[in-house]
Design a protein around this motif. Structure first.
Motif, PDB file in Angstrom:
ATOM      1  N   GLY A 229       0.815  -1.207   0.000  1.00  0.00           N
ATOM      2  CA  GLY A 229       0.000   0.000   0.000  1.00  0.00           C
ATOM      3  C   GLY A 229       0.851   1.261   0.000  1.00  0.00           C
ATOM      4  O   GLY A 229       0.502   2.259  -0.645  1.00  0.00           O
ATOM      5  N   GLN A 230       1.976   1.234   0.710  1.00  0.00           N
ATOM      6  CA  GLN A 230       2.855   2.405   0.723  1.00  0.00           C
ATOM      7  C   GLN A 230       3.469   2.644  -0.662  1.00  0.00           C
ATOM      8  O   GLN A 230       3.564   3.776  -1.116  1.00  0.00           O
ATOM      9  CB  GLN A 230       3.958   2.224   1.767  1.00  0.00           C
ATOM     10  CG  GLN A 230       3.457   2.319   3.187  1.00  0.00           C
ATOM     11  CD  GLN A 230       4.557   2.000   4.197  1.00  0.00           C
ATOM     12  OE1 GLN A 230       5.633   1.540   3.813  1.00  0.00           O
ATOM     13  NE2 GLN A 230       4.266   2.223   5.469  1.00  0.00           N
ATOM     14  N   VAL A 231       3.865   1.580  -1.319  1.00  0.00           N
ATOM     15  CA  VAL A 231       4.440   1.726  -2.657  1.00  0.00           C
ATOM     16  C   VAL A 231       3.392   2.266  -3.624  1.00  0.00           C
ATOM     17  O   VAL A 231       3.643   3.188  -4.405  1.00  0.00           O
ATOM     18  CB  VAL A 231       4.988   0.372  -3.166  1.00  0.00           C
ATOM     19  CG1 VAL A 231       5.365   0.446  -4.637  1.00  0.00           C
ATOM     20  CG2 VAL A 231       6.176  -0.048  -2.324  1.00  0.00           C
ATOM     21  N   VAL A 232       2.179   1.756  -3.547  1.00  0.00           N
ATOM     22  CA  VAL A 232       1.120   2.207  -4.446  1.00  0.00           C
ATOM     23  C   VAL A 232       0.772   3.660  -4.179  1.00  0.00           C
ATOM     24  O   VAL A 232       0.555   4.438  -5.109  1.00  0.00           O
ATOM     25  CB  VAL A 232      -0.123   1.297  -4.310  1.00  0.00           C
ATOM     26  CG1 VAL A 232      -1.315   1.891  -5.038  1.00  0.00           C
ATOM     27  CG2 VAL A 232       0.184  -0.089  -4.827  1.00  0.00           C
ATOM     28  N   SER A 233       0.748   4.061  -2.918  1.00  0.00           N
ATOM     29  CA  SER A 233       0.408   5.451  -2.620  1.00  0.00           C
ATOM     30  C   SER A 233       1.487   6.395  -3.138  1.00  0.00           C
ATOM     31  O   SER A 233       1.187   7.512  -3.558  1.00  0.00           O
ATOM     32  CB  SER A 233       0.208   5.641  -1.118  1.00  0.00           C
ATOM     33  OG  SER A 233       1.440   5.482  -0.438  1.00  0.00           O
ATOM     34  N   ARG A 234       2.741   5.954  -3.162  1.00  0.00           N
ATOM     35  CA  ARG A 234       3.806   6.799  -3.719  1.00  0.00           C
ATOM     36  C   ARG A 234       3.706   6.897  -5.235  1.00  0.00           C
ATOM     37  O   ARG A 234       4.121   7.878  -5.830  1.00  0.00           O
ATOM     38  CB  ARG A 234       5.175   6.233  -3.359  1.00  0.00           C
ATOM     39  CG  ARG A 234       5.516   6.426  -1.907  1.00  0.00           C
ATOM     40  CD  ARG A 234       6.936   5.986  -1.642  1.00  0.00           C
ATOM     41  NE  ARG A 234       7.143   5.888  -0.208  1.00  0.00           N
ATOM     42  CZ  ARG A 234       7.749   4.886   0.397  1.00  0.00           C
ATOM     43  NH1 ARG A 234       8.252   3.900  -0.313  1.00  0.00           N
ATOM     44  NH2 ARG A 234       7.895   4.869   1.698  1.00  0.00           N
ATOM     45  N   LEU A 235       3.166   5.856  -5.854  1.00  0.00           N
ATOM     46  CA  LEU A 235       3.062   5.857  -7.306  1.00  0.00           C
ATOM     47  C   LEU A 235       1.772   6.513  -7.808  1.00  0.00           C
ATOM     48  O   LEU A 235       1.616   6.689  -9.001  1.00  0.00           O
ATOM     49  CB  LEU A 235       3.123   4.428  -7.839  1.00  0.00           C
ATOM     50  CG  LEU A 235       4.452   3.714  -7.649  1.00  0.00           C
ATOM     51  CD1 LEU A 235       4.366   2.291  -8.160  1.00  0.00           C
ATOM     52  CD2 LEU A 235       5.561   4.472  -8.364  1.00  0.00           C
ATOM     53  N   SER A 236       0.859   6.872  -6.905  1.00  0.00           N
ATOM     54  CA  SER A 236      -0.378   7.491  -7.375  1.00  0.00           C
ATOM     55  C   SER A 236      -0.088   8.908  -7.848  1.00  0.00           C
ATOM     56  O   SER A 236       0.898   9.543  -7.453  1.00  0.00           O
ATOM     57  CB  SER A 236      -1.407   7.509  -6.234  1.00  0.00           C
ATOM     58  OG  SER A 236      -0.923   8.264  -5.164  1.00  0.00           O
ATOM     59  N   LEU A 237      -0.955   9.418  -8.719  1.00  0.00           N
ATOM     60  CA  LEU A 237      -0.745  10.721  -9.315  1.00  0.00           C
ATOM     61  C   LEU A 237      -1.033  11.842  -8.319  1.00  0.00           C
ATOM     62  O   LEU A 237      -1.981  11.768  -7.549  1.00  0.00           O
ATOM     63  CB  LEU A 237      -1.620  10.886 -10.556  1.00  0.00           C
ATOM     64  CG  LEU A 237      -1.313   9.915 -11.697  1.00  0.00           C
ATOM     65  CD1 LEU A 237      -2.294  10.107 -12.820  1.00  0.00           C
ATOM     66  CD2 LEU A 237       0.095  10.105 -12.188  1.00  0.00           C
ATOM     67  N   GLY A 238      -0.230  12.875  -8.352  1.00  0.00           N
ATOM     68  CA  GLY A 238      -0.429  14.031  -7.497  1.00  0.00           C
ATOM     69  C   GLY A 238      -1.415  15.000  -8.118  1.00  0.00           C
ATOM     70  O   GLY A 238      -2.093  14.706  -9.113  1.00  0.00           O
TER      71      GLY A 238
END
Length: 80
Positions: A65-74
């Motif tokens: 989940g942490q990796v996915v949240s970092r890869l989500s668009l800003g």
């Protein structure tokens, strides 16, 4: 049997032969490319993924989940 007039010239016969040969090659390559494109549209085999059968531990789920949240668009549409 000889051809009448200008068609008996070997250069004209050679020209028509080359035109026929190039047309045949052009048609063959076009049919081959079409077959390749149609074959590419067929669905791929389903690929087995380890997450389908292996349950993740809570720590692994959190890390994922942490990796996915970092890869989500800003806000600007870029990766954070």
């Amino acid at each position: 049997m000889t051809l009448p007039g200008q068609f008996s010239d070997p250069r004209v016969i050679t020209l028509f032969g080359l035109l026929a040969l190039s047309a045949a090659v052009w048609v063959a390559l076009g049919l081959r490319a079409r077959a390749r494109r149609e074959r590419a549209n067929t669905p791929l085999e389903r690929i087995w993924h380890p997450q389908e059968t292996v349950a993740l531990t809570p720590a692994e789920e959190r890390a994922f989940g942490q990796v996915v949240s970092r890869l989500s668009l800003g806000a600007a549409g870029r990766l954070r």
